[in-house]
Each structure stands twice: as structure tokens, then as C-alpha cells.
Design a protein around this motif. Structure first.
Motif, short mmCIF file in Angstrom:
data_model
loop_
_atom_site.label_atom_id
_atom_site.label_comp_id
_atom_site.label_asym_id
_atom_site.label_seq_id
_atom_site.Cartn_x
_atom_site.Cartn_y
_atom_site.Cartn_z
N LYS A 103 7.52 7.25 -11.06
CA LYS A 103 6.70 7.78 -12.16
C LYS A 103 5.24 7.51 -11.90
N LEU A 104 4.44 8.55 -12.04
CA LEU A 104 3.00 8.41 -11.86
C LEU A 104 2.30 8.86 -13.14
N PRO A 105 2.14 7.94 -14.09
CA PRO A 105 1.53 8.34 -15.36
C PRO A 105 0.13 8.91 -15.16
N TYR A 148 -9.35 6.91 -12.58
CA TYR A 148 -8.65 6.43 -13.76
C TYR A 148 -9.61 5.66 -14.67
N LYS A 204 -11.83 10.58 -5.36
CA LYS A 204 -12.21 9.28 -4.79
C LYS A 204 -10.96 8.52 -4.39
N PRO A 205 -11.12 7.52 -3.52
CA PRO A 205 -9.96 6.71 -3.12
C PRO A 205 -9.27 6.09 -4.33
N ILE A 218 0.82 -1.22 0.00
CA ILE A 218 0.00 0.00 0.00
C ILE A 218 0.85 1.27 0.00
N ARG A 221 -5.70 1.77 -6.23
CA ARG A 221 -5.33 0.97 -5.06
C ARG A 221 -5.97 -0.41 -5.15
N ARG A 233 3.63 -1.39 -12.93
CA ARG A 233 3.88 -1.94 -11.60
C ARG A 233 4.30 -3.40 -11.69
N ILE A 247 -4.15 -2.57 -7.60
CA ILE A 247 -2.87 -3.10 -7.12
C ILE A 247 -3.10 -4.16 -6.04
N TYR A 288 3.91 1.84 -1.00
CA TYR A 288 4.94 2.05 -2.02
C TYR A 288 4.50 3.14 -3.01
N LYS A 334 -3.90 10.69 -5.11
CA LYS A 334 -3.67 11.94 -4.38
C LYS A 334 -2.46 11.83 -3.45
P1 ADP Z 1 -5.49 8.13 -3.01
O1 ADP Z 1 -4.59 8.83 -2.03
O2 ADP Z 1 -6.10 9.03 -4.02
O3 ADP Z 1 -6.51 7.25 -2.33
P2 ADP Z 1 -3.06 6.72 -3.64
O4 ADP Z 1 -2.17 7.84 -3.99
O5 ADP Z 1 -2.90 6.11 -2.30
O6 ADP Z 1 -4.59 7.12 -3.87
O7 ADP Z 1 -2.92 5.59 -4.76
C1 ADP Z 1 -3.33 4.26 -4.54
C2 ADP Z 1 -2.31 3.29 -5.07
O8 ADP Z 1 -2.22 3.41 -6.48
C3 ADP Z 1 -0.90 3.53 -4.53
O9 ADP Z 1 -0.29 2.28 -4.37
C4 ADP Z 1 -0.23 4.33 -5.63
O10 ADP Z 1 1.14 4.07 -5.66
C5 ADP Z 1 -0.92 3.81 -6.89
N1 ADP Z 1 -1.08 4.84 -7.91
C6 ADP Z 1 -2.01 5.82 -7.92
N2 ADP Z 1 -1.89 6.58 -9.02
C7 ADP Z 1 -0.88 6.06 -9.73
C8 ADP Z 1 -0.28 6.40 -10.99
N3 ADP Z 1 -0.70 7.42 -11.72
N4 ADP Z 1 0.74 5.62 -11.41
C9 ADP Z 1 1.20 4.58 -10.68
N5 ADP Z 1 0.68 4.20 -9.50
C10 ADP Z 1 -0.36 4.94 -9.02
#
Ligand code: ADP
Ligand code: MG
Length: 407
Positions: free
Chosen positions: A34-36, A222, A66-67, A28, A264, A234, A267, A30, A71
Motif C-alpha cells: 500500500k502506498l498511501p 509529501y 524530487k527524490p 531502501i 526515503r 512502516r 525511512i 522494500y 516514483k
Molecule cells: P523516488 O523514486 O521518488 O525517489 P521511492 O519510490 O524510492 O522514491 O520512495 C522512497 C522510499 O519511500 C521507499 O522506501 C518507498 O517504499 C517509500 N515510499 C515512498 N512513497 C511511499 C508511500 N506513499 N507510502 C509508503 N512508502 C512510500
């Protein structure tokens, strides 16, 4: 030698192949570098915060979404880079990060802020501990600390800020948004609030609202295609080459994307599926493992929610389970008599209806409206998960367990 024997030997040779090469990339916490699909968001936020490097106060910022929309990940990446840069430039910036949901109480939030700022390592009379301090005093100590440090720049990040406000109102936020009025020597505090709830702002006092949302940004869910890319990136980090098929990844994306576009969840599915595949000593993660993972996750969440719900919610669920036609009136009758058996004072029908709609939102029950001809329309309530799960979740409560068994 028969084909079966050969087949057996070859299967054994591949069994127990190592599927996962880097387990932490599936956890969770990690955050990949890069965050595409979040470049735009990251750029705007970085732009806002960057003026701290010139010693000016960045606007307060409110992030919604949303979760699983990235963010927390985006903010964490930006903070890391910003702190590195500030250090190079020898600018005194600190960025305390608290998660209000895990901190759980307003007091714990303040305590964690103090910890992250190093206040509790300082003089005893400035420290912020659980006992004896009022919320106001604790906040004051944090603000005094900033003020005494003169040019200290604080960017305070409160993640899952909606959970703080739900439980404790917005007093703390009020104090922090007002704090700059008492900073004289170039120190300041900016606030970044992150909320999973889109209606969070409605719960704020207008003064807090306008000051907290000097800038706002919404993170959209997404799409399935975006999730495919996120997951395949990932998977490259997490798995050995042969260990997962594109079909399995795409199924994961489709399942997680269907409802909320939640990365999330996607993953999580990948991780649980990999664990199932490993346990079965499969040669790779296949679609069947993804489906099994989905079932397991659903069952576990239902179980947890049930186990942690109030006694009345549990009795309401039992009543729905036992009711024959599921209409509200009948469920209420069943509920009331179950209350009597278990010696609980029944709640009003109105309150029970509220509980039902909460359960509906959690996906634990399904309600639909049926027409009853000239008698008008009525609501029908059904349980949305196997009754075995409810029996398991009630194990700790002997009286409810007995009620669950009898007809
Ligand atoms: P939020 O805070 O909006 O609930 P998170 O930032 O915790 O969402 O993202 C949830 C999971 O998805 C995390 O493990 C994060 O690393 C992964 N993740 C979210 N957006 C991306 C992205 N654009 N690219 C790669 N991994 C992402
Ligand atoms: Mg988050």
C-alpha cells in the motif's frame, strides 16, 4: 534492598528487548503493497499502461519528482501487477527495468536491458556484451530481438533517466523512441522515464522530448502529515508494538518533511535510529535516537561526498576552511597558494566560484552576501560542517592532509 539495585534489575530485564521484527521493511529496496497518497498517480499510470493488455502500444510516459516522492515504488507496484495480469491473459509483455544511475554508463544500461529481456541467453550473435559492440549495434540487437519475436510488447522503464542523459546525452533515447517505426508485426516498445530532476526535459533534443513525454506526471513532495502516516504504517511492519513511540515517529516525519518531503529520508532516519537504539539496548526508539540518527546520516553523507570529490574541490574546501573573512577574493588567493604547495595548476577564479556554488547546493558550504558599506556588497563563504570531517575525508591524501594541518 535499595531502590537502585531494583532499578538495575528491572532495567536489565528490558534491555536487549527485540525492537525490530522485520528488518527488510526498513531497507531502501522494500516496496510496501500500500502506498498511501499515491492512488491518483497510480490510477493514471495504470490506466495508460493497461491498453497493453489489449495488445495496443501505451504512450511513452515521463515521471518527474524530487527524490523520495514515491516514483520508483509506485512504478514497481504497478509493473508487478501488470505482469501478473498479462501472464494470466497469456499476453507477451516484458518490462525491463534499469536504473541508469546504478548502471552508470550508457553501455551498462543497454547491457542490463538485454539481460532483463533474456537476449543474452539466446544466440551468440544476438547477444549484447561489453566488448567490441558500438552503442548503435547494441541498440540494434535489442530492437532486432523485439522485431523477430513478432508480437512482443516491451515496456522499458529507465529509472533515474536524468543521470543517463547527464553522462551520455540522449542518443539511446532517440533510438528507442524511434524504434517503433521499424516494428512490423505487432511488436512495439513503450518507454517510461523516471527523473529526479525537474529540469531534465530541457536537456533533451526537441524530437526526443516530444516523443518521450507523450504523457507526463509530476510527483509532489509529501507533507509532514503525510509522512507521519507513511512512517507509522512502516513502523507497524518493522517494529514490535512497544518498540517506538508516536512522538519519535512524528519527529522523524517533521525532520524529513521540513526540507523536501522526502519519504526515503524519513525511512532512513527511522532505520538508523532503530540501530542506535538497539546498540544502546534501549527499551524503545526514542526522540533522542532520531536526533542522533540525523547527525550520523549528515556526517556520513558529507564524508562520502568529500571523499569522492575531485582534488580541486578538496583544495577549495581547505581554502575556505583556512580563509579568515571568507570573501571570494581571499578564498581564491588561499586556494591558489594551496595549489602551489601541492603542485596543482590552479583553476580560474570563475571556475572556483562554480565549485563553490556546487558545494553550496550540496549543503557543504554556506554563502551569504554582506554589505560592505560604500565598497558595495561581497559574498562570504563558510564551511557548513565540522572541520574534523574534512580531515577524516582527506586521510588518503598525504599532501592535502599536511595542508589541512598547517595554518
Ligand atoms: P523516488 O523514486 O521518488 O525517489 P521511492 O519510490 O524510492 O522514491 O520512495 C522512497 C522510499 O519511500 C521507499 O522506501 C518507498 O517504499 C517509500 N515510499 C515512498 N512513497 C511511499 C508511500 N506513499 N507510502 C509508503 N512508502 C512510500
Ligand atoms: Mg527512485
Amino acid at each position: 534492598m535499595s531502590d537502585d539495585i531494583l532499578e538495575g534489575i528491572f532495567t536489565k530485564a528490558t534491555a536487549g528487548k527485540i525492537l525490530i521484527k522485520d528488518r527488510k521493511t526498513l531497507t531502501i529496496d522494500y516496496v510496501p503493497e500500500k502506498l498511501p497518497f499515491r492512488d491518483e498517480e497510480a490510477r493514471t499510470i495504470a490506466q495508460t499502461l493497461s491498453i497493453v493488455l489489449k495488445g495496443a502500444r501505451p504512450s511513452n510516459l515521463l515521471l518527474f519528482g524530487k527524490p523520495g516522492t514515491g516514483k520508483t515504488a509506485v512504478i514497481k507496484n504497478i509493473i508487478k501487477r501488470l505482469q501478473k495480469k498479462a501472464k494470466e491473459l497469456e499476453i507477451d509483455v516484458i518490462v525491463p527495468f534499469v536504473n541508469a544511475k546504478t548502471a552508470n554508463t550508457a553501455y551498462k544500461v543497454l547491457y542490463e536491458i538485454a539481460e532483463e529481456m533474456g537476449i543474452n541467453k539466446g544466440e551468440k550473435k544476438q547477444q549484447v556484451y561489453f566488448t567490441g559492440l558500438s552503442m548503435g549495434e547494441a541498440t540494434d540487437r535489442i530492437l532486432d530481438f523485439i522485431q523477430k519475436k513478432k508480437k512482443l510488447h516491451v515496456i522499458l522503464v529507465i529509472d533515474e533517466i536524468d543521470s543517463l542523459v547527464d553522462k551520455n546525452g540522449d542518443d539511446i533515447l532517440y533510438n528507442f523512441t524511434r524504434a517503433n517505426e521499424r516494428m512490423y508485426e505487432g511488436g512495439f516498445i513503450s518507454l517510461i522515464g523516471i527523473s529526479n530532476s525537474l529540469t531534465f526535459k530541457d536537456k533533451l533534443d526537441p524530437r526526443v522530448r516530444s516523443s518521450l513525454s507523450e504523457e507526463e506526471m509530476v510527483f509532489n513532495p509529501y507533507t509532514i502529515v503525510q509522512l507521519q502516516k507513511i512512517l507509522s504504517d512502516r513502523a507497524k511492519l518493522a517494529f514490535n508494538d512497544y518498540a517506538i513511540s508516536t512522538a519519535a515517529i512524528n519527529l522523524c516525519a517533521a525532520m524529513a518533511g521540513k526540507e523536501n518531503g522526502d519519504a526515503r529520508k524519513a525511512i532512513d532516519l527511522l532505520r538508523v535510529a532503530a540501530e542506535i537504539a538497539e546498540r544502546e539496548r534501549a527499551s524503545d526508539v526514542q526522540e533522542i535516537h532520531i536526533r542522533q540518527a540525523q547527525e550520523k546520516i549528515e556526517k556520513d553523507t558529507n564524508y562520502e561526498v568529500l571523499r569522492n570529490s575531485t582534488t580541486h574541490t578538496k583544495i577549495v574546501l581547505l581554502a575556505i576552511m583556512k580563509s579568515k573573512n571568507g570573501n571570494t577574493g581571499e578564498v581564491y588567493e588561499t586556494y591558489s597558494s594551496l595549489c602551489k604547495y601541492s603542485e596543482h595548476e590552479p583553476l580560474t577564479q570563475r571556475r572556483m566560484t562554480q565549485i563553490v556554488s556546487e558545494l553550496d547546493q550540496l549543503g557543504l558550504v554556506m554563502t551569504d552576501v554582506v554589505s560592505q558599506g560604500r565598497y558595495g556588497r561581497s559574498q562570504r563563504i563558510k564551511i557548513a560542517f565540522p572541520s574534523l570531517t574534512i580531515r577524516e575525508a582527506l586521510k588518503d591524501d598525504p599532501i592535502l592532509t599536511t595542508l589541512a594541518m598547517v595554518d
